[in-house]
Design a protein around this motif. Structure first.
Motif, PDB file in Angstrom:
ATOM      1  N   ILE A   1      44.219  46.003  31.145  1.00  9.38           N
ATOM      2  CA  ILE A   1      43.762  47.111  30.735  1.00  9.38           C
ATOM      3  C   ILE A   1      45.093  47.977  30.242  1.00  9.38           C
ATOM      4  N   ALA A   2      45.993  47.812  30.591  1.00  9.94           N
ATOM      5  CA  ALA A   2      47.378  48.267  30.188  1.00  9.94           C
ATOM      6  C   ALA A   2      47.674  47.788  28.626  1.00  9.94           C
ATOM      7  N   ALA A   3      47.209  46.732  28.289  1.00  6.16           N
ATOM      8  CA  ALA A   3      47.451  46.062  27.024  1.00  6.16           C
ATOM      9  C   ALA A   3      46.317  46.941  25.889  1.00  6.16           C
ATOM     10  N   GLY A   4      45.179  47.402  26.554  1.00  9.04           N
ATOM     11  CA  GLY A   4      44.216  48.046  25.912  1.00  9.04           C
ATOM     12  C   GLY A   4      44.748  49.669  25.720  1.00  9.04           C
ATOM     13  N   VAL A   5      45.386  50.207  26.802  1.00  6.87           N
ATOM     14  CA  VAL A   5      45.748  51.477  26.337  1.00  6.87           C
ATOM     15  C   VAL A   5      46.975  51.590  25.450  1.00  6.87           C
TER      16      VAL A   5
ATOM     17  N   ILE B   1      36.779  47.162  31.032  1.00  7.38           N
ATOM     18  CA  ILE B   1      36.380  46.410  32.125  1.00  7.38           C
ATOM     19  C   ILE B   1      35.047  45.555  31.937  1.00  7.38           C
ATOM     20  N   ALA B   2      34.198  46.388  31.641  1.00  8.37           N
ATOM     21  CA  ALA B   2      32.877  45.840  31.462  1.00  8.37           C
ATOM     22  C   ALA B   2      32.893  44.549  30.405  1.00  8.37           C
TER      23      ALA B   2
ATOM     24  N   VAL C   1      42.032  43.737  24.936  1.00  4.25           N
ATOM     25  CA  VAL C   1      41.764  43.458  26.508  1.00  4.25           C
ATOM     26  C   VAL C   1      41.231  42.097  26.652  1.00  4.25           C
ATOM     27  N   ARG C   2      40.168  41.631  26.017  1.00  2.89           N
ATOM     28  CA  ARG C   2      39.286  40.648  26.047  1.00  2.89           C
ATOM     29  C   ARG C   2      40.524  39.345  25.817  1.00  2.89           C
TER      30      ARG C   2
END
Ligand code: SDX
Length: 396
Positions: free
Chosen positions: A217-221, A361-362, A203-204
């Motif tokens: 966030i979709a990449a993190g999922v 997100i944080a 995500v970063r």
């Protein structure tokens, strides 16, 4: 420098960033969110309080909590058009394939109004994502079983709302069991953030290009889906069911010998960790939650729970595991408790993604909020061919 040379794998685990959000002491088995021990948060707070803490750095007072909960509650519905993305999938599509698509699709609704460099826009995106993930996960589940979608209700808690969206039908209301509601809320807390794990780093890196938060966030999922990461809870439950089918307790010894045989390629899923070389504190809390839920449902003799405890007992006494510092991680008991609540196995990693969204997100917000941040650009150690000339094809 080119040519064949080896390098210290530690190179790959060098610190990727400074962060103030989550601290892990892998040797002590300690996990702190913004300085607070996970044990205290899991006991004294609820998930939305923990979300507020991760996003803002401090626990909320009552009025701050009420305002935050109110904002999240008012964003739990998704655009009606979202269901048409869903309806494009096969009914038997894996929930993580669906969730990756749905979270990415949220970009289509909010990309134009989101400037990731605007802190207020990042806050709104955070609220929207935290609020909508339960709705999207429940919609994916309902779609897979051919039942109509259930809309969120604003008078329910975050976790109670999710349970109702998952299990209510137009013909029969779902009465939220407070023990299950609290257990699920604790599962969300335990999965909320975990420093620079693979999906958070994804995500970063993705967000560092300036893309919108929904795409990041979709990449993190997508990254979390892997069985070495968030997919381990599903893999662990499947492993326990496989041992049970082989003969249960009588086959545990045989299974563990297979795990210790390097050629078998079999791993004890839910065990081991890149950072924890001691007991994952979340696993202890997850086992306690498991006890509570199984007792509430009269399933104290759940054979899979007994199997898991037996596997843990053997592993903690076996040199193969002790020497490699392999202990239960967050995924070892989480599947058993989710299955007892009624959540189907393929949805376990989607629940992990639902909970981890606030951590992603944080971490993204912390990176983008640093005026010094630049687009990520990991380098490599080139170990390929040295420079050479192209030969005519006739002579190749
Ligand atoms: C999560 O990073 C995070 O923080 C992730 C996470 C988060 O909250 O975001 O905590 C969530 O992903 C938890 C981990 C879930 N994954 C699993 O449970 C899958 C099973 N575990 C592994 O595959 C493994 O333990 C890892 C990937 C989790 C960690 O791998 P490491 O630390 O790099 O260990 P390794 O693969 O280098 O193994 C070291 C040794 C090897 O033996 P040797 O080569 O030294 O002889 O331990 C063995 C491995 O074969 N080993 C295992 C094992 N895990 C490691 N052997 C049997 N079963 C296992 N589970």
């Amino acid at each position: 420098q080119t040519g064949k040379f080896t390098y210290d794998p530690g190179f790959l685990s060098t610190a990727s960033c400074n962060s103030t959000i989550t601290y892990i002491d892998g040797d002590k088995g300690e996990l702190l969110y913004r300085g607070y021990p996970i044990e205290q948060l899991a006991t004294n707070c609820d998930f939305l309080e923990t979300c507020y803490l991760l996003l803002n750095g401090e626990l909320p007072n009552q009025s701050q909590k009420d305002e935050f909960v109110g904002r999240v509650t008012n964003h739990t519905m998704v655009n009606e058009q979202m269901q048409f993305f869903l309806r494009g999938f096969r009914r038997d599509a894996h929930p993580m394939a669906v969730l990756t698509g749905l979270v990415g699709a949220l970009s289509a609704f909010y990309h134009d109004s989101t400037d990731i460099n605007n802190p207020e826009h990042r806050k709104i995106a955070a609220i929207r994502l935290i609020a909508k993930m339960p709705t999207l996960v429940a919609m994916a589940y309902k779609y897979s079983i051919g039942q109509p979608f259930v809309y969120p209700k604003n008078d329910l808690s975050y976790s109670g709302n999710f349970l109702r969206m998952m299990f209510a039908t137009p013909c029969e209301e779902y009465k939220v069991n407070p023990v299950l509601e609290r257990a699920l809320d604790r599962i969300f807390i335990l999965h909320a953030d975990h420093e620079q794990n693979a999906s958070t780093s994804t995500v970063r890196l993705c967000g560092s290009s300036g893309t919108n938060p929904f795409a990041a966030i979709a990449a993190g999922v997508a990254c979390l889906w892997g069985p070495a990461h968030g997919g381990a809870n599903e893999a662990c439950l499947n492993m326990l069911e496989e041992i049970q089918a082989m003969g249960g307790m009588s086959k545990v010894g045989e299974f563990m010998e297979k795990v210790k045989d390097k050629n078998s390629g079999v791993r004890l899923m839910g065990f081991g960790h890149r950072v924890y070389k001691n007991y994952d504190p979340r696993a202890k809390l997850m086992q306690e939650t498991c006890n509570e839920v199984l007792a509430e449902l009269g399933l104290e003799n759940d054979p899979l729970f007994a199997l898991a405890k037996k596997l843990e007992q053997i592993a903690l006494e076996d040199d193969y595991f002790v020497q490699r510092k392999l202990y239960p991680n967050v995924d070892f008991y989480s599947g058993i408790v989710q299955r007892a609540i009624g959540i189907p196995v393929p949805l376990f990693t989607a629940i992990f993604a639902l909970a981890r969204t606030v951590g992603w997100i944080a971490q993204l917000d912390e990176m983008i909020g640093d005026p010094e941040y630049k687009i990520g650009r990991p380098r490599q150690l080139f170990v390929g061919a040295a420079k050479r000339d192209v030969a005519p094809i006739a002579s190749r």
